[in-house]
Design a protein around this motif. Structure first.
Motif, PDB file in Angstrom:
ATOM      1  N   VAL A  43       0.316   3.792  -1.353  1.00  0.00           N
ATOM      2  CA  VAL A  43       1.034   2.563  -1.020  1.00  0.00           C
ATOM      3  C   VAL A  43       2.479   2.879  -0.621  1.00  0.00           C
ATOM      4  O   VAL A  43       3.010   2.313   0.346  1.00  0.00           O
ATOM      5  N   MET A  44       3.119   3.777  -1.358  1.00  0.00           N
ATOM      6  CA  MET A  44       4.488   4.153  -1.018  1.00  0.00           C
ATOM      7  C   MET A  44       4.547   4.847   0.337  1.00  0.00           C
ATOM      8  O   MET A  44       5.489   4.649   1.105  1.00  0.00           O
ATOM      9  N   LEU A  45       3.540   5.650   0.621  1.00  0.00           N
ATOM     10  CA  LEU A  45       3.537   6.393   1.884  1.00  0.00           C
ATOM     11  C   LEU A  45       3.403   5.465   3.077  1.00  0.00           C
ATOM     12  O   LEU A  45       4.038   5.674   4.119  1.00  0.00           O
ATOM     13  N   VAL A  46       2.583   4.403   2.950  1.00  0.00           N
ATOM     14  CA  VAL A  46       2.361   3.527   4.094  1.00  0.00           C
ATOM     15  C   VAL A  46       3.621   2.765   4.477  1.00  0.00           C
ATOM     16  O   VAL A  46       3.769   2.332   5.619  1.00  0.00           O
ATOM     17  N   HIS A  47       4.540   2.602   3.539  1.00  0.00           N
ATOM     18  CA  HIS A  47       5.784   1.894   3.829  1.00  0.00           C
ATOM     19  C   HIS A  47       6.927   2.845   4.189  1.00  0.00           C
ATOM     20  O   HIS A  47       8.062   2.407   4.342  1.00  0.00           O
ATOM     21  N   LEU A  48       6.616   4.122   4.319  1.00  0.00           N
ATOM     22  CA  LEU A  48       7.613   5.106   4.741  1.00  0.00           C
ATOM     23  C   LEU A  48       7.600   5.206   6.263  1.00  0.00           C
ATOM     24  O   LEU A  48       6.542   5.401   6.859  1.00  0.00           O
ATOM     25  N   LEU A  57       1.527  14.907   6.050  1.00  0.00           N
ATOM     26  CA  LEU A  57       1.154  13.578   5.544  1.00  0.00           C
ATOM     27  C   LEU A  57       0.966  12.563   6.665  1.00  0.00           C
ATOM     28  O   LEU A  57       0.581  11.419   6.391  1.00  0.00           O
ATOM     29  N   ALA A  58       1.239  12.974   7.885  1.00  0.00           N
ATOM     30  CA  ALA A  58       1.182  12.022   8.997  1.00  0.00           C
ATOM     31  C   ALA A  58      -0.222  11.469   9.199  1.00  0.00           C
ATOM     32  O   ALA A  58      -0.394  10.297   9.563  1.00  0.00           O
ATOM     33  N   GLY A  59      -1.238  12.291   8.976  1.00  0.00           N
ATOM     34  CA  GLY A  59      -2.603  11.812   9.144  1.00  0.00           C
ATOM     35  C   GLY A  59      -3.085  10.930   8.008  1.00  0.00           C
ATOM     36  O   GLY A  59      -4.044  10.166   8.161  1.00  0.00           O
ATOM     37  N   ILE A  60      -2.414  11.017   6.861  1.00  0.00           N
ATOM     38  CA  ILE A  60      -2.795  10.223   5.684  1.00  0.00           C
ATOM     39  C   ILE A  60      -2.090   8.879   5.691  1.00  0.00           C
ATOM     40  O   ILE A  60      -2.653   7.868   5.256  1.00  0.00           O
ATOM     41  N   ARG A  61      -0.865   8.859   6.191  1.00  0.00           N
ATOM     42  CA  ARG A  61      -0.025   7.671   6.111  1.00  0.00           C
ATOM     43  C   ARG A  61      -0.703   6.392   6.612  1.00  0.00           C
ATOM     44  O   ARG A  61      -0.612   5.349   5.953  1.00  0.00           O
ATOM     45  N   PRO A  62      -1.418   6.403   7.744  1.00  0.00           N
ATOM     46  CA  PRO A  62      -2.015   5.144   8.219  1.00  0.00           C
ATOM     47  C   PRO A  62      -3.043   4.544   7.267  1.00  0.00           C
ATOM     48  O   PRO A  62      -3.364   3.359   7.362  1.00  0.00           O
ATOM     49  N   TYR A  63      -3.562   5.376   6.342  1.00  0.00           N
ATOM     50  CA  TYR A  63      -4.573   4.897   5.400  1.00  0.00           C
ATOM     51  C   TYR A  63      -3.972   4.497   4.051  1.00  0.00           C
ATOM     52  O   TYR A  63      -4.712   4.171   3.121  1.00  0.00           O
ATOM     53  N   GLY A  64      -2.657   4.495   3.954  1.00  0.00           N
ATOM     54  CA  GLY A  64      -2.028   4.230   2.671  1.00  0.00           C
ATOM     55  C   GLY A  64      -2.374   2.880   2.075  1.00  0.00           C
ATOM     56  O   GLY A  64      -2.368   2.702   0.858  1.00  0.00           O
ATOM     57  N   TRP A  65      -2.720   1.909   2.914  1.00  0.00           N
ATOM     58  CA  TRP A  65      -3.026   0.567   2.430  1.00  0.00           C
ATOM     59  C   TRP A  65      -4.262   0.532   1.537  1.00  0.00           C
ATOM     60  O   TRP A  65      -4.441  -0.425   0.759  1.00  0.00           O
ATOM     61  N   ILE A  66      -5.121   1.547   1.594  1.00  0.00           N
ATOM     62  CA  ILE A  66      -6.310   1.551   0.731  1.00  0.00           C
ATOM     63  C   ILE A  66      -5.944   1.760  -0.731  1.00  0.00           C
ATOM     64  O   ILE A  66      -6.787   1.553  -1.614  1.00  0.00           O
ATOM     65  N   GLY A  67      -4.691   2.147  -0.991  1.00  0.00           N
ATOM     66  CA  GLY A  67      -4.269   2.297  -2.390  1.00  0.00           C
ATOM     67  C   GLY A  67      -4.438   1.020  -3.186  1.00  0.00           C
ATOM     68  O   GLY A  67      -4.769   1.057  -4.377  1.00  0.00           O
ATOM     69  N   VAL A  68      -4.224  -0.122  -2.549  1.00  0.00           N
ATOM     70  CA  VAL A  68      -4.381  -1.402  -3.246  1.00  0.00           C
ATOM     71  C   VAL A  68      -5.826  -1.601  -3.678  1.00  0.00           C
ATOM     72  O   VAL A  68      -6.089  -2.103  -4.781  1.00  0.00           O
ATOM     73  N   ASP A  69      -6.782  -1.185  -2.852  1.00  0.00           N
ATOM     74  CA  ASP A  69      -8.190  -1.337  -3.207  1.00  0.00           C
ATOM     75  C   ASP A  69      -8.560  -0.439  -4.386  1.00  0.00           C
ATOM     76  O   ASP A  69      -9.425  -0.788  -5.195  1.00  0.00           O
ATOM     77  N   ILE A  70      -7.915   0.720  -4.499  1.00  0.00           N
ATOM     78  CA  ILE A  70      -8.124   1.572  -5.674  1.00  0.00           C
ATOM     79  C   ILE A  70      -7.620   0.861  -6.924  1.00  0.00           C
ATOM     80  O   ILE A  70      -8.276   0.862  -7.974  1.00  0.00           O
ATOM     81  N   PHE A  71      -6.448   0.234  -6.827  1.00  0.00           N
ATOM     82  CA  PHE A  71      -5.926  -0.537  -7.953  1.00  0.00           C
ATOM     83  C   PHE A  71      -6.897  -1.640  -8.373  1.00  0.00           C
ATOM     84  O   PHE A  71      -7.083  -1.895  -9.567  1.00  0.00           O
ATOM     85  N   PHE A  72      -7.509  -2.312  -7.407  1.00  0.00           N
ATOM     86  CA  PHE A  72      -8.441  -3.396  -7.734  1.00  0.00           C
ATOM     87  C   PHE A  72      -9.634  -2.871  -8.531  1.00  0.00           C
ATOM     88  O   PHE A  72     -10.070  -3.492  -9.501  1.00  0.00           O
TER      89      PHE A  72
END
Length: 406
Positions: A43-48, A57-72
């Motif tokens: 989540v922090m990475l996607v807002h960087l 980390l450039a290839g991972i950053r666009p997928y950072g939003w999936i962190g919220v689904d892990i939290f769920f």
């Protein structure tokens, strides 16, 4: 082997089983901490901004939003375990104690951050902000158009979780004597199909027309408002987490027999990979430069449940591997997991402050990355030590020992 395995010659006491699993779920465990730490870092990475994102980390950053689904998924499992174990042990749920636990855990830090946003406009990370009452009533995720209120939008997921906290205890009480495997399977299937059908209908009727007119930024805003943010579209991870809790509580030998850790880990990893492939397939939107959080129809419909199912299997495997991985000494993982809530609340505001203090031009490259993560952890640690930790201690002082979990 999980924490509730018993010898075949020993009679199985379901009350002992649920009590031991509840204790295991609420204790500090490395498996959930690994997922929690991964989720907040994503989540922090996607807002960087791209300019401060290191190349690895450039290839991972666009997928950072999936962190919220892990939290769920984690919330569904942990809260589901606590409530269902209590219902099985006491044949009731103490609503007052549950909501007090949640209030002491969620509200103090949240209200403090909201107060800073509301009363100090210079701290806002976007020009506009939703009305304070939307945050206070946890309804901010309904009709949330980021074009009309972009400040503190991360509160949308807190709203989803608050709605989950309101509904699940009631559902547990209603189902505790009537739930059968067939009925629960039917209920879960209904929730999944209804969610996919609703997202399909909303994408076709609301998002599709804007996309067809090539109004892509409008399509993104409509997608977030109507598909991504609302609670009724984001039940996949919470539901799968609760199902995992129910299986491990009431059918532990079934899970142990058919889902040993490495099989569960393999299945979960496969589901996650397939979901990421679906998320990556941009179709006709490949050249639009829309962020990956905007999902074309396949990702919006089946990507969410597939990814959540994968994380659920991985979580189950990690829980069973706890006797082995629990020996690992990974204080950084536990520390990040401990600070994850404070980090989630503050990371966007901290980057905005970094821009004010250091200047946007100085937040590029490796130095920008280091400044962002360092300041985020400093602010989060301060919030945890001054607010979160003290209110958790107060909760433990006020609530009976038997109600302190969670």
């Amino acid at each position: 082997m999980n924490s509730i395995t018993v010898a075949n010659s020993k009679p199985l006491d379901p009350l002992d089983e649920t009590a031991s699993l509840e204790a295991a779920a609420t204790a500090r465990a490395l498996g959930p901490d690994i997922l929690r730490a991964l989720a907040i870092l994503l989540v922090m990475l996607v807002h960087l901004p791209w300019g401060a994102t290191p190349l690895p980390l450039a290839g991972i950053r666009p997928y950072g939003w999936i962190g919220v689904d892990i939290f769920f998924v984690l919330s569904g499992y942990l809260i589901g375990t606590q409530l269902m174990a209590e219902a099985a042990r006491r044949h009731a749920v103490d609503f007052k104690a549950f909501y007090l636990r949640r209030a002491f855990r969620i509200l103090p830090a949240f209200l403090l951050v909201l107060a800073f946003y509301a009363f100090i406009p210079a701290l806002r990370d976007a020009p506009t902000m939703q009305s304070a009452w939307r945050f206070l009533t946890f309804t901010v995720n309904f009709g949330l158009d980021p074009r009309l209120g972009g400040t503190f939008t991360e509160a949308w997921s807190l709203s989803v979780e608050e709605h989950f906290y309101l509904v699940l205890p009631v559902l547990v009480v209603l189902l505790k004597r009537r739930a059968s495997v067939v009925f629960v399977a039917f209920l879960v299937t209904t929730i999944m199909i209804a969610g996919m059908g609703l997202r399909f209908a909303l994408w076709q009727s609301q998002v599709g027309p804007a996309a067809e007119m090539q109004a892509y930024r409008a399509a993104l805003a409509v997608y977030l408002r109507d598909v991504y943010y609302p609670t009724y579209n984001r039940l996949d991870g919470l539901t799968f987490g609760v199902v995992l809790a129910a299986i491990r509580l009431f059918k532990p030998l079934l899970w142990e027999r058919y889902m040993p850790p490495y099989i569960a880990l393999g299945i979960g990893s496969m589901f996650v990979v397939v979901a990421l492939v679906i998320f990556s397939n941009r179709g006709s939107f490949a050249e639009t430069n829309l962020p990956l959080v905007f999902q074309p129809l396949p990702g919006a419909v089946i990507g969410f449940p597939l990814f959540s199912a994968g994380v659920t299997f991985v979580l189950g495997a990690l829980l069973d591997l706890q006797p082995r991985i629990g020996r690992w000494h990974l204080p950084a993982i536990s520390g990040i997991a401990t600070l994850s809530y404070s980090l989630y609340l503050t990371h966007k505001a901290v980057y905005h402050l970094d821009q004010m203090v250091f200047g946007k031009v100085n937040l590029q490259g490796l130095s920008g990355f280091v400044i962002y993560f360092s300041t985020c952890f400093i602010v989060a640690a301060t919030l945890w030590f001054l607010v979160e930790r003290n209110f958790l201690a107060l909760r433990d002082h006020l609530l009976p020992r038997s109600h302190r979990a969670g």
